[in-house]
Structures are given as structure tokens and as C-alpha cells.
Scaffold this active site. Structure first.
Site, PDB file in Angstrom:
ATOM      1  N   CYS A 131     -15.687 -71.556 -22.058  1.00  0.00           N
ATOM      2  CA  CYS A 131     -14.439 -70.969 -21.473  1.00  0.00           C
ATOM      3  C   CYS A 131     -13.667 -70.581 -22.728  1.00  0.00           C
ATOM      4  O   CYS A 131     -13.075 -71.330 -23.346  1.00  0.00           O
ATOM      5  CB  CYS A 131     -13.692 -72.166 -20.788  1.00  0.00           C
ATOM      6  SG  CYS A 131     -12.210 -71.642 -20.041  1.00  0.00           S
ATOM      7  N   CYS A 134      -9.840 -71.320 -22.388  1.00  0.00           N
ATOM      8  CA  CYS A 134      -9.603 -72.758 -22.672  1.00  0.00           C
ATOM      9  C   CYS A 134      -9.648 -73.097 -24.090  1.00  0.00           C
ATOM     10  O   CYS A 134      -8.734 -73.847 -24.701  1.00  0.00           O
ATOM     11  CB  CYS A 134     -10.517 -73.575 -22.024  1.00  0.00           C
ATOM     12  SG  CYS A 134     -10.809 -73.431 -20.289  1.00  0.00           S
ATOM     13  N   ASP A 135     -10.662 -72.794 -24.802  1.00  0.00           N
ATOM     14  CA  ASP A 135     -11.010 -73.403 -26.272  1.00  0.00           C
ATOM     15  C   ASP A 135     -10.911 -71.925 -27.251  1.00  0.00           C
ATOM     16  O   ASP A 135     -10.754 -72.234 -28.423  1.00  0.00           O
ATOM     17  CB  ASP A 135     -12.464 -73.530 -26.226  1.00  0.00           C
ATOM     18  CG  ASP A 135     -12.831 -74.897 -25.497  1.00  0.00           C
ATOM     19  OD1 ASP A 135     -11.887 -75.559 -25.073  1.00  0.00           O
ATOM     20  OD2 ASP A 135     -13.778 -74.923 -24.957  1.00  0.00           O
TER      21      ASP A 135
END
Length: 304
Positions: A131, A134-135
């Protein structure tokens, strides 16, 4: 027979459990694990209330909140099939256990399509991620690789060229994503493109330290000195348990209404397993809450 069976232990399932408990529904939450994809997320910076929190820590807070309510939980056993029975539904697990309920919230999420190369599993959450949204910020000013050639990989690469020192885009085939995305990437000065290259393995010690790729035409291998690997080759909905109960869309997702209703009365679905756009933690949690509230209304009608 339970009032409600919540299948799944990610943000959607845990939120559904909280809302079901607040409505005093006799609820069983069953899941193979707690957290799902969020457990593989190194850092979350877009969930309200937290400027930064690690994925497993956020899930622990979710789960602790569920634990404050009298919700029965069966963790560690996956539901393999959901079917209709007299008075409601029956869920059968991989271990062979059977549970009946008047209504169901399916919140089984998606799982990343894996590369299945050495090092991938070992370094998941330690540099390997699925992701970019997300990261991505965790790898600011670092060299990373994005694996894939479709739209998800191109979008991840576009996100990362803005914040990473350098991005290596590795695709087994020529790029297959939308032309507009390919054109946008063409102007990125900190991008190296490796099409028709196979990822052979991901290396490192405690954390990712590089990856080995091989050019298909020449057979030559090279090492990319990256500390992060974003695997973007697609997601697979965990919808197998209901494939004989509801009609899935062409991606294997469960189509739902804005209230989480499926085509089967009493069966609701929430989160990444559905066709709801934007697969994000905050979206999944909201969808889980909506599905549980709608299930409560359904049960009220049954009792009337």
C-alpha cells in the site's frame, strides 16, 4: 442461533462488532486473524486522531475497544462457506465448525496478490508493503521499488516519485496501465523503468536491503539497492465463502448498496471485499458501522 455473525477481523469487521454490541445484538465475530491488511502496514498517517501510528498498533486499539463489549469471538479459524438455512444463515469454518445467525455482516477484506519470491514473506512489514498510500511517507527521501505494470503500480510510482529519492518501477510485461498515467511518469527524473523484468528475490537482514531482478530477453540479473518494495500487482477479494450465495462482480467483489445491503436479504457486506471505491482504513470502518446498523434495522423488522 446468534442475532448477527460478523465475519472478518479488520477495520470493517471490528467496527461492525462495536456497533452491533451497542445495539445489544447477540453477536459472534469470527476471523482467521485480527487486522488483515492493516497488520502489513508500517505506518498510518491518514486515520483521524493519529498523526502517525503503526498498523498493528492501530488494530490493537480497535480490538481492545471491541473487547470492552460482550461480543463472543472466534479468532484463528476462517469461514469457508456461508449458506442459507431455516431462520437465517449458517457459516462453516475450515475447521468444520458451524455457526448459525439471523443476519450476517461479511467483512473479509482483500488479500494482496503476492509475487511468491524468496524474501517477500520474511520482509512483509519490514520494507515490503502492498500500500503506497499507507506506507509511502515512511520512505521519504529513500530509494524504493514498485513492482507491477498496471494502474495500481503506476499510481503508486506517481505517488512515490514525489517523496522518494528514486523509484525503480519493475514490470514483468510492458506497461499495461492507462496512457495518461504512463505519460505522467515519463517526465519523472527520479524514475528508472525496468519493463519485461522478473523479480527474483528480495534481500536484506532485519530490513529490506535490496532486490534482484532479471531481464527476460537477455537473462541478465541486477541488484536494485532499495530499502522499500511496493508490490502492486493487484488484490484478491476474500469472497470465496459467499460465491454460491451472491453474484459477485467481475473482480470478485460483493456488490452492495450504500447501506451495505447485498442481493440476499439479511446478508450485508462491508470494507474491501465489496465494490465500494477507495480501499482505505477509514472507509472500511465507516462501511462496517453502516452495515451493522442496517443489520439491526433488519432484525427489528424480523421481530416486529
Amino acid at each position: 442461533m446468534y442475532d448477527l455473525l460478523v465475519i472478518g477481523g479488520g477495520p470493517a469487521g471490528l467496527a461492525a462488532g462495536v456497533y452491533a454490541a451497542r445495539k445489544r445484538l447477540d453477536t459472534l465475530l469470527i476471523s482467521g486473524d485480527i487486522g488483515g491488511q492493516v497488520n502489513w502496514t508500517m505506518g498510518v498517517e491518514n486515520y483521524l486522531g493519529y498523526q502517525f501510528i503503526e498498523g498493528p498498533e492501530l488494530i490493537e486499539k480497535f480490538h481492545n475497544q471491541v473487547g470492552q463489549f460482550p461480543i463472543e469471538q472466534k479468532i484463528g479459524d476462517k469461514v469457508s462457506r456461508v449458506g442459507k438455512v431455516k431462520g437465517g444463515f449458517e457459516a462453516v469454518t475450515e475447521a468444520g465448525d458451524r455457526y448459525k445467525s439471523k443476519a450476517v455482516v461479511l467483512a473479509t477484506g482483500k488479500r494482496p496478490r503476492r509475487l511468491d519470491v524468496p524474501g517477500e514473506v520474511e520482509f512483509t512489514g519490514k520494507g515490503v508493503t502492498y500500500c503506497a498510500i499507507c506506507d509511502g511517507p515512511v520512505f521519504a527521501d529513500q530509494r524504493v521499488a514498485v513492482v507491477g505494470g498496471g494502474n495500481s503500480a503506476l499510481e503508486a510510482a506517481l505517488d512515490m516519485v514525489k517523496i522518494a529519492e528514486h523509484v525503480d518501477l519493475v514490470s514483468l510485461t510492458p506497461l499495461t496501465g492507462d496512457a495518461v498515467l504512463i505519460d505522467k511518469l515519463a517526465g519523472a527524473k527520479n524514475l528508472s523503468l525496468f519493463t519485461e523484468h522478473q523479480t527474483e528475490r528480495i534481500e536484506g537482514q532485519d530490513f529490506v536491503g535490496g532486490m534482484l531482478i532479471k531481464e527476460l530477453k537477455s537473462g541478465k540479473s541486477r541488484k536494485l539497492e532499495v530499502i522499500g518494495v511496493f508490490i502492486e500487482i493487484g488484490l484478491v477479494p476474500n469472497s470465496e465463502a459467499v460465491k454460491k450465495l451472491v453474484e459477485l462482480n467481475k473482480w470478485g467483489e460483493v456488490p452492495v448498496s450504500c447501506s451495505g445491503e447485498t442481493s440476499v436479504s439479511g446478508l450485508y457486506a462491508a470494507g474491501d471485499v465489496t465494490n465500494v471505491p477507495e480501499k482505505q482504513i477509514v472507509v472500511a470502518a465507516g462501511e462496517g458501522a453502516k452495515a451493522a446498523l442496517q443489520a439491526h434495522r433488519y432484525l427489528q423488522r424480523l421481530a416486529a
